[in-house]
Design a protein around this motif. Structure first.
Motif, PDB file in Angstrom:
ATOM      1  N   GLN A 158      39.003   6.446  -6.557  1.00  0.00           N
ATOM      2  CA  GLN A 158      38.693   6.467  -4.573  1.00  0.00           C
ATOM      3  C   GLN A 158      37.913   5.580  -4.060  1.00  0.00           C
TER       4      GLN A 158
ATOM      5  N   LYS B 184      37.021   8.597 -12.495  1.00  0.00           N
ATOM      6  CA  LYS B 184      37.993   9.221 -10.347  1.00  0.00           C
ATOM      7  C   LYS B 184      37.192   8.354  -9.503  1.00  0.00           C
ATOM      8  N   LYS B 185      35.770   8.905  -9.511  1.00  0.00           N
ATOM      9  CA  LYS B 185      34.565   7.765  -8.721  1.00  0.00           C
ATOM     10  C   LYS B 185      35.585   6.121  -9.103  1.00  0.00           C
ATOM     11  N   LYS B 186      36.114   6.366  -9.898  1.00  0.00           N
ATOM     12  CA  LYS B 186      36.241   4.784  -9.221  1.00  0.00           C
ATOM     13  C   LYS B 186      37.637   4.279  -8.463  1.00  0.00           C
TER      14      LYS B 186
ATOM     15  N   LYS C 126      34.421  11.408 -14.588  1.00  0.00           N
ATOM     16  CA  LYS C 126      34.023  11.741 -13.686  1.00  0.00           C
ATOM     17  C   LYS C 126      33.951  10.421 -13.001  1.00  0.00           C
TER      18      LYS C 126
END
Length: 171
Positions: free
Chosen positions: A170, A166-168, A163
């Motif tokens: 986007q 994925k945040k990094k 998770k």
């Protein structure tokens, strides 16, 4: 297996010692101990000789004498490949003890006491082995539970890392 072998060796050494302690003359030692209702019961020397031969014996009947019962118990304790039927052996030992109180045979009384001690020791070792096995099973269950918890924590950590990654990516 090692405990059983040690127990057998202990019993044989004690039986050998009992057969040589306080041994009367040869004529007296081979004489039968008691006669009741036409049966001949042998003394401790004859019983130990039967144990040394070590062949399997049939369970003594109701009219069996104390010597036959003690020889049966000793042979079963020494020769049984698996676990002997301790309840049956205890029953035979108890019957022999009752008969010995009536017949008064010092040599067989000592042998009966020795066999009772051997059975008690064997029972104690079997109980200790059962307790150790239960403890081992409990420890194994705990280890399995901890391994499952560790795997669950690894999965949680991996999912949290995924998770975060994925945040990094986007914006």
């Amino acid at each position: 297996m090692m405990k059983r072998l040690m127990g057998v060796m202990l019993l044989l050494s004690v039986l050998a010692g009992c057969s040589s302690l306080g041994r009367p003359g040869r004529e007296v030692a081979s004489a039968p101990v008691g006669r009741a209702a036409g049966r001949v019961c042998h003394d401790a020397e004859a019983v130990l000789a039967g144990v040394r031969r070590g062949r399997e014996l049939a369970l003594p009947g109701k009219d069996g004498c104390a010597g036959e019962r003690l020889r049966y118990v000793a042979v079963q304790l020494l020769n049984s490949d698996g676990r002997p039927d301790m309840a049956r052996l205890q029953q035979q030992l108890d019957l022999a003890t009752v008969q010995l109180r009536q017949e008064q045979s010092d040599g067989l009384t000592g042998l009966a006491a020795l066999l009772a001690a051997q059975m008690s020791e064997r029972r104690r070792h079997e109980e200790a082995a059962a307790r150790a096995n239960a403890q081992w099973l409990e420890q194994q269950r705990r280890a399995d539970e901890l391994a499952a918890k560790l795997d669950a924590l690894r999965l949680i950590e991996q999912s949290m890392a995924d998770k975060a990654q994925k945040k990094k990516i986007q914006p």
